[in-house]
Write a protein that holds these residues in place. Structure first.
Motif, PDB file in Angstrom:
ATOM      1  N   LEU A   1      -7.483 -10.962  -8.418  1.00  0.00           N
ATOM      2  CA  LEU A   1      -7.831 -12.170  -7.309  1.00  0.00           C
ATOM      3  C   LEU A   1      -7.175 -11.938  -6.218  1.00  0.00           C
ATOM      4  N   PRO A   2      -7.944 -11.645  -5.076  1.00  0.00           N
ATOM      5  CA  PRO A   2      -7.287 -11.242  -3.916  1.00  0.00           C
ATOM      6  C   PRO A   2      -6.381 -12.480  -3.292  1.00  0.00           C
ATOM      7  N   LEU A   3      -5.123 -11.800  -2.690  1.00  0.00           N
ATOM      8  CA  LEU A   3      -4.384 -12.793  -2.405  1.00  0.00           C
ATOM      9  C   LEU A   3      -4.325 -13.182  -0.826  1.00  0.00           C
ATOM     10  N   VAL A   4      -4.372 -14.423  -0.456  1.00  0.00           N
ATOM     11  CA  VAL A   4      -4.528 -14.900   0.697  1.00  0.00           C
ATOM     12  C   VAL A   4      -3.516 -15.904   1.130  1.00  0.00           C
ATOM     13  N   SER A   5      -3.339 -16.128   2.341  1.00  0.00           N
ATOM     14  CA  SER A   5      -2.390 -17.198   3.040  1.00  0.00           C
ATOM     15  C   SER A   5      -0.854 -16.885   2.587  1.00  0.00           C
ATOM     16  N   PRO A   6      -0.314 -15.932   2.948  1.00  0.00           N
ATOM     17  CA  PRO A   6      -0.803 -15.362   4.289  1.00  0.00           C
ATOM     18  C   PRO A   6      -1.498 -13.877   3.677  1.00  0.00           C
ATOM     19  N   GLU A   7      -2.262 -13.377   4.897  1.00  0.00           N
ATOM     20  CA  GLU A   7      -3.245 -12.218   4.793  1.00  0.00           C
ATOM     21  C   GLU A   7      -2.068 -11.016   4.796  1.00  0.00           C
ATOM     22  N   VAL A   8      -1.986 -10.402   3.790  1.00  0.00           N
ATOM     23  CA  VAL A   8      -1.054  -9.351   4.087  1.00  0.00           C
ATOM     24  C   VAL A   8      -1.631  -7.996   3.892  1.00  0.00           C
ATOM     25  N   ARG A   9      -1.493  -7.253   4.791  1.00  0.00           N
ATOM     26  CA  ARG A   9      -2.001  -5.872   5.223  1.00  0.00           C
ATOM     27  C   ARG A   9      -0.820  -4.725   5.611  1.00  0.00           C
ATOM     28  N   THR A  10      -0.902  -3.869   4.883  1.00  0.00           N
ATOM     29  CA  THR A  10       0.365  -2.569   4.853  1.00  0.00           C
ATOM     30  C   THR A  10      -0.316  -1.262   4.956  1.00  0.00           C
ATOM     31  N   ALA A  11       0.095  -0.692   6.207  1.00  0.00           N
ATOM     32  CA  ALA A  11      -0.357   0.679   6.446  1.00  0.00           C
ATOM     33  C   ALA A  11       0.085   1.642   5.491  1.00  0.00           C
ATOM     34  N   ILE A  12      -0.594   2.622   5.151  1.00  0.00           N
ATOM     35  CA  ILE A  12      -0.436   3.738   4.108  1.00  0.00           C
ATOM     36  C   ILE A  12      -0.728   4.966   4.908  1.00  0.00           C
ATOM     37  N   GLY A  13       0.088   6.147   5.201  1.00  0.00           N
ATOM     38  CA  GLY A  13      -0.421   7.244   5.611  1.00  0.00           C
ATOM     39  C   GLY A  13       0.445   8.461   4.941  1.00  0.00           C
ATOM     40  N   PHE A  14      -0.170   9.682   5.410  1.00  0.00           N
ATOM     41  CA  PHE A  14       0.522  10.978   5.225  1.00  0.00           C
ATOM     42  C   PHE A  14       1.721  11.129   6.469  1.00  0.00           C
ATOM     43  N   MET A  15       2.694  11.605   5.696  1.00  0.00           N
ATOM     44  CA  MET A  15       4.050  11.951   6.669  1.00  0.00           C
ATOM     45  C   MET A  15       4.253  13.306   6.642  1.00  0.00           C
ATOM     46  N   ILE A  16       4.704  13.884   7.565  1.00  0.00           N
ATOM     47  CA  ILE A  16       5.392  15.183   7.609  1.00  0.00           C
ATOM     48  C   ILE A  16       6.354  15.437   8.651  1.00  0.00           C
ATOM     49  N   GLN A  17       7.081  16.523   8.471  1.00  0.00           N
ATOM     50  CA  GLN A  17       7.972  16.859   9.334  1.00  0.00           C
ATOM     51  C   GLN A  17       7.516  17.156  10.931  1.00  0.00           C
ATOM     52  N   GLY A  18       8.199  16.481  11.796  1.00  0.00           N
ATOM     53  CA  GLY A  18       7.897  16.400  13.199  1.00  0.00           C
ATOM     54  C   GLY A  18       7.685  17.961  13.754  1.00  0.00           C
ATOM     55  N   GLY A  19       8.280  18.976  13.350  1.00  0.00           N
ATOM     56  CA  GLY A  19       8.504  20.426  14.019  1.00  0.00           C
ATOM     57  C   GLY A  19       6.900  20.831  13.895  1.00  0.00           C
ATOM     58  N   ASP A  20       7.194  21.982  14.794  1.00  0.00           N
ATOM     59  CA  ASP A  20       5.591  22.803  15.085  1.00  0.00           C
ATOM     60  C   ASP A  20       5.330  23.581  14.026  1.00  0.00           C
ATOM     61  N   ARG A  21       6.226  24.356  13.412  1.00  0.00           N
ATOM     62  CA  ARG A  21       5.929  25.359  12.320  1.00  0.00           C
ATOM     63  C   ARG A  21       5.613  24.633  10.896  1.00  0.00           C
ATOM     64  N   THR A  22       4.373  25.108  10.429  1.00  0.00           N
ATOM     65  CA  THR A  22       3.929  24.511   9.203  1.00  0.00           C
ATOM     66  C   THR A  22       3.072  25.464   8.671  1.00  0.00           C
ATOM     67  N   SER A  23       3.084  25.509   7.160  1.00  0.00           N
ATOM     68  CA  SER A  23       2.570  26.248   6.352  1.00  0.00           C
ATOM     69  C   SER A  23       1.041  26.272   6.308  1.00  0.00           C
TER      70      SER A  23
END
Length: 315
Positions: A265-287
């Motif tokens: 059952l979708p939960l409401v009141s409040p409408e809860v929305r959470t962002a999910i993303g891929f995270m990586i190191q902030g440096g420039d050198r990657t594999s």
């Protein structure tokens, strides 16, 4: 002494926090691991590991050696991938961490990435949010899938690519089992859900803080779960065989749609929305493998697939 091997043992000890498990992960005996670490201490002329009846952490000097070891092992992996890869055909491992509620999406991503690039060998680990963030900063992880609202505390050290928005459902036994799969039922408020016996994740999980905040915003009484667990499988099984309900995000609903005796059952009141993303190191050198993974993470077809198995879902 094989310096790189000894540094690898040191990194394994940091990951497992146990001499025996670190040795097992490195496919050597515990005495061999201990001897290699003592040789490392002799090489640098300082104590690295705090020793007692069990692993007790690293000395201040040991922490500095560990940080250098992680950078050296990371650079070694980058070099190996450069030597093994050719244009468009990355070769090598890719370690992905994911918070438990995002594991179904991480599993789909790693499988589709490996199918697209057979030379990539993904290693997928289920981690808490803090473990994931620490793993990225220490270079133990190449990328992580988790809650991007936590990234402010890390500043520019970590960057992210948005993936999907987490929605939340109350899962309970259905009045009548569906013939094929779990059904999406009518909406229910968080205040109504708070009155039910619940199985929730344990408090160290970031998802639990989101759920607790939603209950608090709904002006519900303090929720005392009937069952607590750090296992996402336990959430669904407790509802299926017990007398409790649970709160699950869409990615987990998508993974357990085969439980036809349940409904979400979708939960409401409040409408809860959470962002999910891929995270990586902030440096420039990657594999090479990370470059390929990040390209796929931004691919429109993949993002549609992730949304279809993680968001509001359909009946």
């Amino acid at each position: 002494m094989n310096l790189l091997a000894s540094l690898r043992y040191l990194a394994a000890l940091d990951e497992h926090k146990h001499f025996g498990r670190a040795a097992q992960a490195c496919h050597i005996t515990q005495p061999a691991l201990s001897n290699a670490l003592r040789a490392l201490e002799e090489e640098f002329g300082t104590a690295i590991v705090k020793r007692g009846r069990a692993f007790a952490g690293f000395t201040a000097e040991g922490a500095r050696v560990l940080a250098s070891a992680q950078r050296m092992l990371h650079e070694r992996e980058l070099l190996q991938q450069e030597l093994n890869s050719v244009a468009g055909k990355p070769q090598g491992s890719l370690t992905i961490g994911a918070v438990p509620t995002a594991m179904p999406v991480a599993a789909r991503f790693s499988a589709m990435l490996q199918a697209r690039h057979p030379g990539i060998s993904p290693i997928v680990r289920s981690l808490s949010s803090s473990e994931l963030e620490n793993g990225l900063e220490s270079l133990a992880l190449d990328m992580g899938l988790g809650y991007t609202d936590r990234l402010e505390r890390h500043g520019p050290r970590l960057r992210h690519v948005p993936q999907y928005t987490e929605h939340y459902f109350l899962v309970r036994k259905a009045g009548q089992a569906h013939s094929e799969y779990m059904q999406i039922g009518p909406k229910i408020t968080w205040a109504e859900a708070a009155k039910l016996p619940l199985c929730l994740l344990t408090r160290e999980m970031h998802n639990r803080s989101i759920v607790d905040a939603a209950f608090a915003e709904a002006s519900a009484a303090v929720v005392k779960p009937a069952i607590e667990t750090n296992s996402i499988l336990t959430l669904a099984l407790s509802v299926a065989v017990g007398e409790v309900c649970s709160v699950l995000p869409g990615a987990l609903i998508g993974a357990v749609r085969g439980y036809r005796e349940l409904e979400a059952l979708p939960l409401v009141s409040p409408e809860v929305r959470t962002a999910i993303g891929f995270m990586i190191q902030g440096g420039d050198r990657t594999s090479r493998t990370l470059d390929a993974a990040m390209t796929m993470a931004q691919d429109a077809a993949w993002l549609r697939h992730a949304a279809a198995h993680s968001g509001l879902l359909s009946a």
